[in-house]
Design a protein around this motif. Structure first.
Motif, PDB file in Angstrom:
ATOM      1  N   THR A 256       0.845  -1.194   0.000  1.00 59.37           N
ATOM      2  CA  THR A 256       0.000   0.000   0.000  1.00 59.37           C
ATOM      3  C   THR A 256       0.878   1.240   0.000  1.00 59.37           C
ATOM      4  O   THR A 256       1.811   1.355   0.800  1.00 59.37           O
ATOM      5  N   PHE A 257       0.575   2.136  -0.907  1.00 62.59           N
ATOM      6  CA  PHE A 257       1.332   3.370  -1.043  1.00 62.59           C
ATOM      7  C   PHE A 257       0.385   4.565  -0.977  1.00 62.59           C
ATOM      8  O   PHE A 257      -0.578   4.633  -1.744  1.00 62.59           O
ATOM      9  N   ALA A 258       0.666   5.491  -0.083  1.00 61.52           N
ATOM     10  CA  ALA A 258      -0.052   6.765  -0.096  1.00 61.52           C
ATOM     11  C   ALA A 258       0.459   7.544  -1.305  1.00 61.52           C
ATOM     12  O   ALA A 258       1.651   7.507  -1.617  1.00 61.52           O
ATOM     13  N   CYS A 259      -0.439   8.233  -1.985  1.00 59.55           N
ATOM     14  CA  CYS A 259      -0.075   9.010  -3.169  1.00 59.55           C
ATOM     15  C   CYS A 259      -0.903  10.284  -3.124  1.00 59.55           C
ATOM     16  O   CYS A 259      -2.113  10.252  -3.364  1.00 59.55           O
ATOM     17  N   THR A 260      -0.255  11.395  -2.779  1.00 63.12           N
ATOM     18  CA  THR A 260      -1.022  12.597  -2.466  1.00 63.12           C
ATOM     19  C   THR A 260      -0.333  13.880  -2.921  1.00 63.12           C
ATOM     20  O   THR A 260       0.889  14.003  -2.827  1.00 63.12           O
ATOM     21  N   ASN A 261      -1.131  14.808  -3.418  1.00 59.59           N
ATOM     22  CA  ASN A 261      -0.670  16.176  -3.687  1.00 59.59           C
ATOM     23  C   ASN A 261      -0.816  16.951  -2.387  1.00 59.59           C
ATOM     24  O   ASN A 261      -1.905  16.970  -1.808  1.00 59.59           O
ATOM     25  N   GLN A 262       0.255  17.591  -1.940  1.00 59.05           N
ATOM     26  CA  GLN A 262       0.194  18.381  -0.705  1.00 59.05           C
ATOM     27  C   GLN A 262       0.932  19.703  -0.909  1.00 59.05           C
ATOM     28  O   GLN A 262       2.010  19.923  -0.390  1.00 59.05           O
ATOM     29  N   HIS A 263       0.324  20.579  -1.699  1.00 56.22           N
ATOM     30  CA  HIS A 263       0.962  21.853  -2.033  1.00 56.22           C
ATOM     31  C   HIS A 263       1.166  22.751  -0.808  1.00 56.22           C
ATOM     32  O   HIS A 263       1.959  23.687  -0.856  1.00 56.22           O
ATOM     33  N   ARG A 264       0.496  22.465   0.296  1.00 57.01           N
ATOM     34  CA  ARG A 264       0.690  23.294   1.498  1.00 57.01           C
ATOM     35  C   ARG A 264       2.106  23.155   2.047  1.00 57.01           C
ATOM     36  O   ARG A 264       2.566  24.007   2.802  1.00 57.01           O
ATOM     37  N   ILE A 265       2.789  22.079   1.661  1.00 59.32           N
ATOM     38  CA  ILE A 265       4.189  21.926   2.059  1.00 59.32           C
ATOM     39  C   ILE A 265       4.998  23.076   1.459  1.00 59.32           C
ATOM     40  O   ILE A 265       5.858  23.655   2.140  1.00 59.32           O
TER      41      ILE A 265
ATOM     42  N   ASN B 267       5.454  10.573   8.512  1.00 55.54           N
ATOM     43  CA  ASN B 267       5.171  10.000   9.839  1.00 55.54           C
ATOM     44  C   ASN B 267       3.716   9.565   9.954  1.00 55.54           C
ATOM     45  O   ASN B 267       3.417   8.510  10.515  1.00 55.54           O
ATOM     46  N   GLU B 268       2.808  10.380   9.428  1.00 54.97           N
ATOM     47  CA  GLU B 268       1.388  10.040   9.454  1.00 54.97           C
ATOM     48  C   GLU B 268       1.135   8.738   8.685  1.00 54.97           C
ATOM     49  O   GLU B 268       0.466   7.822   9.188  1.00 54.97           O
ATOM     50  N   PHE B 269       1.669   8.647   7.480  1.00 56.23           N
ATOM     51  CA  PHE B 269       1.426   7.454   6.657  1.00 56.23           C
ATOM     52  C   PHE B 269       2.077   6.209   7.263  1.00 56.23           C
ATOM     53  O   PHE B 269       1.507   5.119   7.178  1.00 56.23           O
TER      54      PHE B 269
ATOM     55  N   PHE C  46       1.135   2.322   6.000  1.00 51.76           N
ATOM     56  CA  PHE C  46       1.486   2.280   4.586  1.00 51.76           C
ATOM     57  C   PHE C  46       2.917   1.771   4.409  1.00 51.76           C
ATOM     58  O   PHE C  46       3.782   2.022   5.252  1.00 51.76           O
ATOM     59  N   ASP C  47       3.160   1.090   3.284  1.00 51.13           N
ATOM     60  CA  ASP C  47       4.510   0.620   2.973  1.00 51.13           C
ATOM     61  C   ASP C  47       5.410   1.776   2.564  1.00 51.13           C
ATOM     62  O   ASP C  47       6.619   1.723   2.798  1.00 51.13           O
ATOM     63  N   ASP C  48       4.844   2.797   1.957  1.00 55.72           N
ATOM     64  CA  ASP C  48       5.616   3.958   1.545  1.00 55.72           C
ATOM     65  C   ASP C  48       4.624   5.066   1.204  1.00 55.72           C
ATOM     66  O   ASP C  48       3.424   4.828   1.092  1.00 55.72           O
ATOM     67  N   ALA C  49       5.165   6.262   1.040  1.00 57.74           N
ATOM     68  CA  ALA C  49       4.334   7.415   0.697  1.00 57.74           C
ATOM     69  C   ALA C  49       5.012   8.204  -0.412  1.00 57.74           C
ATOM     70  O   ALA C  49       6.222   8.456  -0.353  1.00 57.74           O
ATOM     71  N   PHE C  50       4.228   8.582  -1.389  1.00 63.18           N
ATOM     72  CA  PHE C  50       4.691   9.412  -2.490  1.00 63.18           C
ATOM     73  C   PHE C  50       3.893  10.701  -2.415  1.00 63.18           C
ATOM     74  O   PHE C  50       2.657  10.694  -2.507  1.00 63.18           O
ATOM     75  N   ILE C  51       4.629  11.795  -2.183  1.00 64.15           N
ATOM     76  CA  ILE C  51       4.011  13.068  -1.830  1.00 64.15           C
ATOM     77  C   ILE C  51       4.541  14.158  -2.753  1.00 64.15           C
ATOM     78  O   ILE C  51       5.754  14.373  -2.833  1.00 64.15           O
ATOM     79  N   CYS C  52       3.648  14.838  -3.444  1.00 67.91           N
ATOM     80  CA  CYS C  52       4.039  15.999  -4.237  1.00 67.91           C
ATOM     81  C   CYS C  52       3.884  17.233  -3.355  1.00 67.91           C
ATOM     82  O   CYS C  52       2.769  17.568  -2.964  1.00 67.91           O
TER      83      CYS C  52
END
Length: 181
Positions: A48-57, A69-71, A76-82
């Motif tokens: 399972t991979f989180a995949c999320t746009n997070q422009h607030r970063i 840390n949240e994911f 989740f096995d990993d997180a991919f964050i834009c």
């Protein structure tokens, strides 16, 4: 030939919890059924991979570490964050499939043997479609409006399944695994 599902990409806001709008990880609450859904995938050995746009970063309203840390806490096995804003022209922000390609390279995935569960047709479903992944739209978050007032933004794409929520989506996926077409 092995058609087994290799991984599931899951959007955050509106899919795992929240309202579809940004909520800082320290204040974010998953839906009551989200943990069960993630546990079902884990039990079947599906990554399972989180995949999320997070422009607030990019606005310094949160950090990538806050989300990672949240994911991790969610299992989740990993997180991919834009982390980029929409005007930065990156390749990772959905609907571009950059995060999916990054995951495929990192984990040796055939993206046509993955699924994407999300609540936004114009980002989640388009990114999944671009790589040939199975597309599951949930009706939580922005899901209902993706199917109605925003349907024109992704009119040429049909989801493989429209789920009531993340748990419904996962149950449907696991049913497909048991009884492939």
């Amino acid at each position: 030939m092995n058609n087994k599902l290799q991984a599931v990409f899951i959007d955050r806001d509106g899919t795992i919890g929240g309202t579809g709008h940004f909520i800082h990880p320290k204040d974010f609450t998953p839906y009551p059924f989200s943990k069960e859904a993630l546990d079902l995938l884990k039990e079947k050995g599906i990554k399972t991979f989180a995949c999320t746009n997070q422009h607030r970063i990019s606005r310094d309203e949160a950090t990538i570490e806050d989300f990672i840390n949240e994911f991790q806490a969610f299992g989740f096995d990993d997180a991919f964050i834009c982390p980029h804003g929409s005007t930065e022209g990156c390749e990772c922000q959905k609907p571009s499939p950059g995060m999916l390609h990054e995951a495929a390279e990192k984990y040796g995935l055939d993206l046509t043997k993955t699924a994407f569960i999300g609540d936004v047709g114009a980002t989640d479903m388009l990114a999944a479609h671009a790589v040939g992944a199975m597309k599951i739209l949930v009706q939580t978050g922005w899901g209902e409006s993706s199917l109605t007032q925003y349907r024109h933004k992704w009119a040429d794409i049909e989801p493989d399944y429209i789920a009531g929520n993340l748990l419904d989506a996962v149950n449907w996926l696991l049913q497909q695994e048991r009884h492939p077409n």
